[in-house]
Design a protein around this motif. Structure first.
Motif, mmCIF file in Angstrom:
data_model
loop_
_atom_site.group_PDB
_atom_site.id
_atom_site.type_symbol
_atom_site.label_atom_id
_atom_site.label_comp_id
_atom_site.label_asym_id
_atom_site.label_seq_id
_atom_site.Cartn_x
_atom_site.Cartn_y
_atom_site.Cartn_z
ATOM 1 N N HIS A 177 0.820 -1.216 0.000
ATOM 2 C CA HIS A 177 0.000 0.000 0.000
ATOM 3 C C HIS A 177 0.857 1.272 0.000
ATOM 4 C CE1 HIS A 177 -4.189 -1.301 0.187
ATOM 5 N NE2 HIS A 177 -3.773 -2.329 0.913
ATOM 6 N N GLU A 178 2.024 1.197 0.646
ATOM 7 C CA GLU A 178 2.852 2.397 0.710
ATOM 8 C C GLU A 178 3.492 2.742 -0.632
ATOM 9 O OE1 GLU A 178 5.302 -1.049 2.556
ATOM 10 O OE2 GLU A 178 3.212 -0.345 2.506
ATOM 11 N N HIS A 179 3.345 1.843 -1.626
ATOM 12 C CA HIS A 179 3.927 2.092 -2.945
ATOM 13 C C HIS A 179 2.905 2.518 -3.995
ATOM 14 C CE1 HIS A 179 7.543 -0.784 -1.980
ATOM 15 N NE2 HIS A 179 7.549 0.333 -1.265
ATOM 16 N N THR A 180 1.652 2.712 -3.589
ATOM 17 C CA THR A 180 0.630 3.039 -4.588
ATOM 18 C C THR A 180 0.908 4.355 -5.304
ATOM 19 O OG1 THR A 180 -0.746 4.066 -2.872
ATOM 20 C CG2 THR A 180 -1.181 1.744 -3.407
ATOM 21 N N SER A 181 1.641 5.243 -4.665
ATOM 22 C CA SER A 181 1.919 6.542 -5.295
ATOM 23 C C SER A 181 2.893 6.433 -6.470
ATOM 24 C CB SER A 181 2.493 7.519 -4.261
ATOM 25 O OG SER A 181 3.690 7.017 -3.708
ATOM 26 N N VAL A 225 -13.160 -3.326 -13.659
ATOM 27 C CA VAL A 225 -12.543 -2.065 -13.241
ATOM 28 C C VAL A 225 -13.643 -1.015 -13.150
ATOM 29 C CG1 VAL A 225 -10.879 -0.271 -13.820
ATOM 30 C CG2 VAL A 225 -10.339 -2.668 -14.296
ATOM 31 N N ARG A 226 -13.843 -0.482 -11.947
ATOM 32 C CA ARG A 226 -14.857 0.547 -11.737
ATOM 33 C C ARG A 226 -14.265 1.944 -11.840
ATOM 34 N NH1 ARG A 226 -17.557 -1.423 -6.145
ATOM 35 N NH2 ARG A 226 -15.397 -0.945 -5.517
ATOM 36 N N GLY A 227 -12.968 2.042 -11.691
ATOM 37 C CA GLY A 227 -12.295 3.327 -11.780
ATOM 38 C C GLY A 227 -10.805 3.125 -11.644
ATOM 39 N N MET A 228 -10.051 4.177 -11.891
ATOM 40 C CA MET A 228 -8.605 4.121 -11.705
ATOM 41 C C MET A 228 -8.085 5.527 -11.465
ATOM 42 S SD MET A 228 -7.338 3.337 -15.625
ATOM 43 C CE MET A 228 -8.135 1.750 -15.614
ATOM 44 N N VAL A 229 -6.961 5.572 -10.778
ATOM 45 C CA VAL A 229 -6.366 6.858 -10.453
ATOM 46 C C VAL A 229 -4.852 6.741 -10.608
ATOM 47 C CG1 VAL A 229 -6.303 6.285 -7.992
ATOM 48 C CG2 VAL A 229 -6.202 8.672 -8.702
ATOM 49 N N GLU A 230 -4.225 7.805 -11.095
ATOM 50 C CA GLU A 230 -2.785 7.800 -11.322
ATOM 51 C C GLU A 230 -2.044 8.236 -10.064
ATOM 52 O OE1 GLU A 230 0.809 7.294 -13.322
ATOM 53 O OE2 GLU A 230 -1.213 6.667 -13.875
ATOM 54 N N LYS A 231 -1.168 7.368 -9.577
ATOM 55 C CA LYS A 231 -0.248 7.652 -8.472
ATOM 56 C C LYS A 231 -0.955 8.233 -7.234
ATOM 57 C CE LYS A 231 3.591 8.248 -11.681
ATOM 58 N NZ LYS A 231 4.640 9.121 -12.232
ATOM 59 N N LYS A 270 -1.971 8.758 -3.314
ATOM 60 C CA LYS A 270 -1.346 8.580 -2.016
ATOM 61 C C LYS A 270 -1.953 7.352 -1.344
ATOM 62 C CE LYS A 270 -0.345 13.488 -1.329
ATOM 63 N NZ LYS A 270 -0.570 14.684 -0.479
ATOM 64 N N PRO A 271 -1.179 6.641 -0.524
ATOM 65 C CA PRO A 271 -1.675 5.391 0.067
ATOM 66 C C PRO A 271 -3.024 5.518 0.762
ATOM 67 C CG PRO A 271 0.665 5.615 0.467
ATOM 68 C CD PRO A 271 0.228 6.912 -0.168
ATOM 69 N N ASP A 272 -3.275 6.627 1.451
ATOM 70 C CA ASP A 272 -4.543 6.764 2.164
ATOM 71 C C ASP A 272 -5.711 7.084 1.237
ATOM 72 O OD1 ASP A 272 -3.769 9.325 1.501
ATOM 73 O OD2 ASP A 272 -3.972 10.156 3.527
ATOM 74 N N ALA A 273 -5.421 7.361 -0.031
ATOM 75 C CA ALA A 273 -6.483 7.665 -0.992
ATOM 76 C C ALA A 273 -6.603 6.602 -2.078
ATOM 77 C CB ALA A 273 -6.222 9.024 -1.640
ATOM 78 N N ALA A 274 -5.748 5.582 -2.038
ATOM 79 C CA ALA A 274 -5.757 4.565 -3.087
ATOM 80 C C ALA A 274 -6.989 3.667 -2.957
ATOM 81 C CB ALA A 274 -4.488 3.721 -3.005
ATOM 82 N N PRO A 275 -7.698 3.383 -4.066
ATOM 83 C CA PRO A 275 -8.885 2.538 -4.004
ATOM 84 C C PRO A 275 -8.573 1.056 -3.802
ATOM 85 C CG PRO A 275 -8.423 3.158 -6.274
ATOM 86 C CD PRO A 275 -7.468 3.929 -5.417
ATOM 87 N N SER A 276 -7.333 0.646 -4.007
ATOM 88 C CA SER A 276 -6.899 -0.732 -3.783
ATOM 89 C C SER A 276 -5.377 -0.728 -3.830
ATOM 90 C CB SER A 276 -7.460 -1.670 -4.866
ATOM 91 O OG SER A 276 -6.776 -1.480 -6.104
ATOM 92 N N ASN A 277 -4.800 -1.910 -3.762
ATOM 93 C CA ASN A 277 -3.353 -2.019 -3.978
ATOM 94 C C ASN A 277 -3.059 -2.785 -5.260
ATOM 95 O OD1 ASN A 277 -4.108 -4.577 -3.063
ATOM 96 N ND2 ASN A 277 -2.157 -4.925 -2.034
ATOM 97 N N LEU A 278 -4.015 -2.803 -6.187
ATOM 98 C CA LEU A 278 -3.826 -3.438 -7.485
ATOM 99 C C LEU A 278 -3.286 -2.394 -8.463
ATOM 100 C CD1 LEU A 278 -6.992 -5.719 -7.793
ATOM 101 C CD2 LEU A 278 -4.612 -6.434 -7.459
ATOM 102 N N ALA A 279 -2.007 -2.512 -8.766
ATOM 103 C CA ALA A 279 -1.316 -1.526 -9.590
ATOM 104 C C ALA A 279 -1.227 -2.001 -11.039
ATOM 105 C CB ALA A 279 0.080 -1.270 -9.046
#
Length: 305
Positions: A180-184, A201-207, A209-218
């Motif tokens: 999770h700490e590497h999602t950024s 896939v319901r959505g995706m976000v670029e980089k 922050k760990p506390d805002a990441a929707p998952s840890n699937l990169a």
């Protein structure tokens, strides 16, 4: 990571157009490997005895790709030369009876007409690099392979994705779980229905922050996309890092077309950093019968006592 385990929706019986073209974005400067990459493209750095770009091309060919498109930049001529015929070298090998080496060279060379090269004239991001191939791609689905990500497995990552695409159509990205700490560091998906291998896939976000990441699937450098992605890319909107992000353009297709993520059943080596590159060399060399025993002897000299 919380996700539903309900069956992943598959597309109707209508057959999706085959994926026959791949784009390799290879215009980057490779600054993490300077000074080695001052005069040599980072994609030409060898893993054991093949350059990174060769692994990427071989993976695409295994998946049934027939047209290889390279988005290059200044100083990348060595990539084009690598896939060209080397008359003097081949003649020398033939005259010296080095048939195995000659066969290796010939096998690595695509057929005439299979390769196209276009240039990204400004470093405006991955999305912009893909957009530079728009006129070559036309109105066809296509794959994208980032050579920095060496995906090692049987079948290869793109071959696994093509099989999923045949069943579901639409758009598919390859993903792997990361801390999770590497999602950024990555584009991260918001997963929906998930069968353990393929997730909606319901959505995706670029980089994020760990506390805002929707998952840890990169998302890990492999994509099958519909040509509709060129519409938002053509608008040139800037995203993370003030660059034109492919993730932002893909996000606009979600809800309009099928969009899935496939967990790659193999090993991923991040050759965009030095430790990942060294690990790839070690791992692939240890699988070689002609190298394993000698290499293990060498490694024992460096084991911590």
């Amino acid at each position: 990571m919380a996700s539903s385990q309900s069956p992943v929706t598959k597309s109707p019986a209508k057959k999706s157009p085959a994926v026959k073209t791949v784009v390799f974005p290879v215009a980057g400067l490779g600054t993490r490997f300077l000074p080695a990459t001052k005069a040599i493209p980072k994609e030409m750095l060898p893993v054991v005895d093949r350059p990174l770009i060769q692994y990427a091309v071989d993976e695409a060919a295994e998946a049934g790709i027939e047209h290889f498109v390279f988005v290059t930049g200044r100083g990348k001529a060595a990539i084009e030369d690598h896939f060209d015929r080397a008359f003097e070298l081949e003649t020398t090998l033939e005259n010296k009876g080095k048939t195995d080496a000659l066969k290796e060279l010939v096998a690595s060379r695509p057929r005439p007409g299979q390769m196209s090269f276009t240039r990204q004239q400004e470093p405006l991001g991955l999305g912009h690099a893909i957009w530079c191939a728009k006129d070559i791609i036309g109105d066809n689905p296509f794959a994208v392979v980032l050579p920095d990500e060496l995906m090692h497995g049987t079948p290869g990552c793109l071959a696994q994705m093509v099989e999923a695409y045949k069943e579901r159509g639409g758009n598919i990205v390859a993903v792997q779980e990361v801390p999770h700490e590497h999602t950024s560091r990555y584009g991260v998906i918001d997963p929906g229905a998930d069968d353990g291998t393929v997730s909606e896939v319901r959505g995706m976000v670029e980089k994020p922050k760990p506390d805002a990441a929707p998952s840890n699937l990169a998302i890990v450098g492999r994509y099958i996309l519909q040509p509709d992605v060129f519409v938002p890319l053509s608008e040139g909107r800037r995203g993370a890092g003030d660059e034109i992000q492919l993730t932002d353009a893909m996000a606009e297709l979600i809800g309009r077309q099928p969009f899935h993520a496939l967990r790659f059943g193999g090993r991923r080596f991040d050759c965009g950093n030095k430790v990942g590159f060294l690990e790839a060399n070690l791992a692939l060399a240890l699988e070689r019968e002609d190298m394993e025993a000698d290499l293990r002897q060498v490694l024992t000299r460096y084991q911590t006592k």
